[in-house]
Design a protein around this motif. Structure first.
Motif, PDB file in Angstrom:
ATOM      1  N   MET A 151       0.914  -1.254  -0.063  1.00 14.97           N
ATOM      2  CA  MET A 151       0.084  -0.317   0.057  1.00 14.97           C
ATOM      3  C   MET A 151       0.845   1.526  -0.053  1.00 14.97           C
ATOM      4  SD  MET A 151      -2.879  -1.269   2.374  1.00 14.97           S
ATOM      5  CE  MET A 151      -3.822   0.529   2.701  1.00 14.97           C
ATOM      6  N   SER A 152       1.916   1.166   0.618  1.00 14.26           N
ATOM      7  CA  SER A 152       2.779   2.312   0.951  1.00 14.26           C
ATOM      8  C   SER A 152       3.904   2.344  -0.384  1.00 14.26           C
ATOM      9  CB  SER A 152       3.317   2.268   1.948  1.00 14.26           C
ATOM     10  OG  SER A 152       4.212   1.247   2.352  1.00 14.26           O
ATOM     11  N   ILE A 153       4.513   1.484  -0.482  1.00 18.64           N
ATOM     12  CA  ILE A 153       5.836   1.326  -1.562  1.00 18.64           C
ATOM     13  C   ILE A 153       5.307   0.013  -2.550  1.00 18.64           C
ATOM     14  CG2 ILE A 153       8.249   1.401  -1.850  1.00 18.64           C
ATOM     15  CD1 ILE A 153       8.563   1.934   1.114  1.00 18.64           C
ATOM     16  N   PRO A 154       4.730  -0.003  -3.446  1.00 19.67           N
ATOM     17  CA  PRO A 154       4.260  -0.975  -4.401  1.00 19.67           C
ATOM     18  C   PRO A 154       5.547  -1.902  -4.612  1.00 19.67           C
ATOM     19  CG  PRO A 154       3.026   0.976  -4.923  1.00 19.67           C
ATOM     20  CD  PRO A 154       4.051   1.415  -4.001  1.00 19.67           C
ATOM     21  N   ASN A 155       6.613  -1.495  -4.906  1.00 15.86           N
ATOM     22  CA  ASN A 155       7.683  -2.283  -5.383  1.00 15.86           C
ATOM     23  C   ASN A 155       8.135  -3.297  -4.342  1.00 15.86           C
ATOM     24  OD1 ASN A 155       7.710  -1.411  -7.979  1.00 15.86           O
ATOM     25  ND2 ASN A 155       9.188   0.323  -7.551  1.00 15.86           N
ATOM     26  N   TYR A 156       8.235  -2.517  -3.014  1.00 21.60           N
ATOM     27  CA  TYR A 156       8.708  -3.399  -1.990  1.00 21.60           C
ATOM     28  C   TYR A 156       7.734  -4.194  -1.401  1.00 21.60           C
ATOM     29  CZ  TYR A 156      12.719  -0.386  -0.991  1.00 21.60           C
ATOM     30  OH  TYR A 156      14.003   0.278  -1.032  1.00 21.60           O
ATOM     31  N   GLY A 157       6.200  -4.147  -1.794  1.00 17.49           N
ATOM     32  CA  GLY A 157       5.163  -5.031  -1.241  1.00 17.49           C
ATOM     33  C   GLY A 157       5.438  -6.430  -2.247  1.00 17.49           C
ATOM     34  N   ALA A 158       5.703  -6.331  -3.708  1.00 18.49           N
ATOM     35  CA  ALA A 158       5.916  -7.142  -4.407  1.00 18.49           C
ATOM     36  C   ALA A 158       7.189  -8.108  -4.122  1.00 18.49           C
ATOM     37  CB  ALA A 158       6.051  -6.774  -5.998  1.00 18.49           C
ATOM     38  N   MET A 159       8.285  -7.189  -3.722  1.00 14.85           N
ATOM     39  CA  MET A 159       9.358  -7.993  -3.245  1.00 14.85           C
ATOM     40  C   MET A 159       9.124  -8.959  -1.997  1.00 14.85           C
ATOM     41  SD  MET A 159      12.252  -5.163  -3.720  1.00 14.85           S
ATOM     42  CE  MET A 159      13.431  -5.981  -2.664  1.00 14.85           C
ATOM     43  N   GLY A 160       8.034  -8.498  -1.206  1.00 13.98           N
ATOM     44  CA  GLY A 160       8.067  -9.164   0.037  1.00 13.98           C
ATOM     45  C   GLY A 160       7.153 -10.577  -0.191  1.00 13.98           C
ATOM     46  N   LEU A 161       6.576 -10.925  -1.628  1.00 14.45           N
ATOM     47  CA  LEU A 161       6.239 -12.126  -1.842  1.00 14.45           C
ATOM     48  C   LEU A 161       7.228 -13.083  -1.724  1.00 14.45           C
ATOM     49  CD1 LEU A 161       3.300 -11.127  -4.385  1.00 14.45           C
ATOM     50  CD2 LEU A 161       3.161 -11.885  -1.915  1.00 14.45           C
ATOM     51  N   VAL A 162       8.638 -12.756  -2.026  1.00 13.07           N
ATOM     52  CA  VAL A 162       9.637 -13.472  -2.224  1.00 13.07           C
ATOM     53  C   VAL A 162      10.137 -14.346  -0.787  1.00 13.07           C
ATOM     54  CG1 VAL A 162      12.227 -13.704  -2.881  1.00 13.07           C
ATOM     55  CG2 VAL A 162      10.630 -12.176  -4.109  1.00 13.07           C
ATOM     56  N   ILE A 163       9.610 -13.607   0.186  1.00 12.39           N
ATOM     57  CA  ILE A 163       9.904 -14.296   1.591  1.00 12.39           C
ATOM     58  C   ILE A 163       9.593 -15.639   1.756  1.00 12.39           C
ATOM     59  CG2 ILE A 163       9.250 -14.004   4.068  1.00 12.39           C
ATOM     60  CD1 ILE A 163       9.102 -11.165   3.616  1.00 12.39           C
ATOM     61  N   TYR A 164       8.209 -15.914   1.301  1.00 12.71           N
ATOM     62  CA  TYR A 164       7.989 -17.392   1.536  1.00 12.71           C
ATOM     63  C   TYR A 164       8.650 -18.586   0.694  1.00 12.71           C
ATOM     64  CZ  TYR A 164       4.151 -15.595   4.231  1.00 12.71           C
ATOM     65  OH  TYR A 164       3.417 -14.697   5.145  1.00 12.71           O
ATOM     66  N   PRO A 165       9.157 -18.257  -0.650  1.00 13.01           N
ATOM     67  CA  PRO A 165      10.161 -19.078  -1.262  1.00 13.01           C
ATOM     68  C   PRO A 165      11.232 -19.132  -0.639  1.00 13.01           C
ATOM     69  CG  PRO A 165       8.628 -17.619  -3.031  1.00 13.01           C
ATOM     70  CD  PRO A 165       8.526 -17.100  -1.512  1.00 13.01           C
ATOM     71  N   THR A 166      11.861 -18.096  -0.259  1.00  9.93           N
ATOM     72  CA  THR A 166      13.175 -18.071   0.369  1.00  9.93           C
ATOM     73  C   THR A 166      12.996 -19.014   1.693  1.00  9.93           C
ATOM     74  OG1 THR A 166      13.661 -15.819  -0.380  1.00  9.93           O
ATOM     75  CG2 THR A 166      14.899 -16.844   1.389  1.00  9.93           C
ATOM     76  N   GLN A 167      12.019 -18.685   2.354  1.00 14.20           N
ATOM     77  CA  GLN A 167      11.999 -19.618   3.793  1.00 14.20           C
ATOM     78  C   GLN A 167      11.855 -21.101   3.301  1.00 14.20           C
ATOM     79  OE1 GLN A 167      12.459 -19.696   6.601  1.00 14.20           O
ATOM     80  NE2 GLN A 167      11.283 -20.677   7.889  1.00 14.20           N
ATOM     81  N   MET A 168      11.382 -21.460   2.166  1.00 17.49           N
ATOM     82  CA  MET A 168      11.063 -22.985   1.635  1.00 17.49           C
ATOM     83  C   MET A 168      12.426 -23.506   1.613  1.00 17.49           C
ATOM     84  SD  MET A 168       8.749 -24.350  -1.418  1.00 17.49           S
ATOM     85  CE  MET A 168       9.895 -23.923  -2.582  1.00 17.49           C
ATOM     86  N   ILE A 169      13.435 -22.546   0.723  1.00 15.03           N
ATOM     87  CA  ILE A 169      14.761 -22.908   0.366  1.00 15.03           C
ATOM     88  C   ILE A 169      15.716 -23.165   1.732  1.00 15.03           C
ATOM     89  CG2 ILE A 169      16.649 -22.301  -0.981  1.00 15.03           C
ATOM     90  CD1 ILE A 169      14.519 -21.063  -3.071  1.00 15.03           C
ATOM     91  N   ARG A 170      15.363 -22.323   2.293  1.00 17.59           N
ATOM     92  CA  ARG A 170      16.226 -22.380   3.631  1.00 17.59           C
ATOM     93  C   ARG A 170      15.806 -23.745   4.351  1.00 17.59           C
ATOM     94  NH1 ARG A 170      14.711 -20.641   8.982  1.00 17.59           N
ATOM     95  NH2 ARG A 170      16.333 -20.201  10.267  1.00 17.59           N
TER      96      ARG A 170
END
Length: 325
Positions: A252-271
């Motif tokens: 809502m505040s910084i659209p580009n950062y919001g989209a980047m936030g979705l990478v958190i879950y795949p990153t956790q899966m790889i971890r």
């Protein structure tokens, strides 16, 4: 060969064909065997009667729980004989391995410092679906001295009696509560690589798998006196509540950062994938890692469900998630 100082408690509810296979694998192995039924509405009672097994029907006046069923089965066995040294607990959706009881008895007899032994539980049809693959991996425990076990295990009867068995008030999470008390009492738990039996997961779709995970979350909250399970609740809440809220705020505040936030879950899966040290291939490891990430959401619902029922003073009964068979 029939073992005379070992007994078996089988518990179940609406297991049908699974129960028949379970009981058939137990009959003739020990002198004392009891099936404890938690209000089945299928033919479970008839199945047990047909095999000549002693039956306990839990009264519906109190909530049906696995803990209560195991405790009542144990008390029944003690009333049958004073010579029972070891008791094996098994669920009605499992089949006992022919050699397990002799192995468990021998190990416990040789190592008096060990109170509980459990072995390798395998899924009956591992390759049937992604759900059975995930289940098979989740049953795995590294052989050696353990700090936990599931609902299938063999225990010294004197130890179970001394600790007053399971906490029958727990709808779920009774095993962590028991092994915490075991360890606090200076007892040891061992896992061996010996096959203990097979399990019929009975889950064939996402809805049932989701329901089982909700039950798991409820179990964590239900056993919140355990510090480790309190931490699990916090971890579940972090991944299923805090991170999604953070992603929405960023979007809502910084659209580009919001989209980047979705990478958190795949990153956790790889971890998680990279940290797994289990005897499975990369496909199974990746599948399991993905399930661990997704699991947070239904488990969080289970945690919320427990705390809501506590808030309104509602007594939660057994949580069912699979169909009758």
């Amino acid at each position: 060969m029939m073992l005379h100082n070992v007994a078996i408690v089988v518990i179940g509810r609406n297991e049908g064909k699974r129960l028949k296979e379970c009981l058939k694998s137990c009959v003739g192995k020990v002198r004392h065997l009891v099936y404890v039924d938690s209000g089945s509405t299928d033919n479970s009672i008839e199945v047990a009667e047909g095999l000549g097994v002693d039956i306990i029907r839990l009264h519906p006046e109190l909530p049906f729980t696995a803990a209560r069923a195991r405790n009542e089965g144990f008390e029944f066995l003690l009333g049958q004989s004073e010579e029972i040294n070891f008791v094996h607990f098994i669920d009605g959706d499992c089949v006992l391995n022919d050699e397990w009881l002799a192995h468990a008895k021998s190990t416990l007899s040789d190592q008096e410092d060990i109170a509980v032994i459990h072995g390798r539980l395998r899924e009956k049809e591992v390759k049937k679906s992604i759900y059975t693959r995930i289940a098979d991996i989740s049953w795995y425990r590294e052989p050696g001295i353990n700090k936990e076990f599931g609902g299938i295990f063999t225990i010294r009867s004197t130890v179970f009696k001394a600790l007053k068995g399971f906490n029958s008030e727990l709808i779920a999470g009774e095993e962590p509560d028991l092994f915490k008390r075991l360890l606090a009492d200076g007892r040891q738990i061992i896992c061996t690589d010996h096959l203990m039996g097979t399990h019929d997961f009975g889950i064939s779709n996402f809805k049932e798998w989701w329901g089982r995970s909700v039950r798991t979350g409820f179990a964590y909250a239900n056993s919140e006196r355990d510090e480790a399970l309190k931490n699990k609740q916090l971890r579940i809440s972090f991944w299923a509540l805090f991170i999604p809220i953070l992603i929405v705020i960023l979007a809502m505040s910084i659209p580009n950062y919001g989209a980047m936030g979705l990478v958190i879950y795949p990153t956790q899966m790889i971890r998680i994938f990279l940290k797994l040290n289990i005897p499975y291939g990369n496909y199974d490891k990746l599948l399991y890692a993905g399930a661990c990430v997704v699991d947070n959401f239904p488990q969080f619902i289970g945690v919320v469900k427990y705390h809501c029922s506590e808030r309104v003073g509602k007594k939660q009964n057994i949580i069912e998630y699979k169909k009758k068979k």
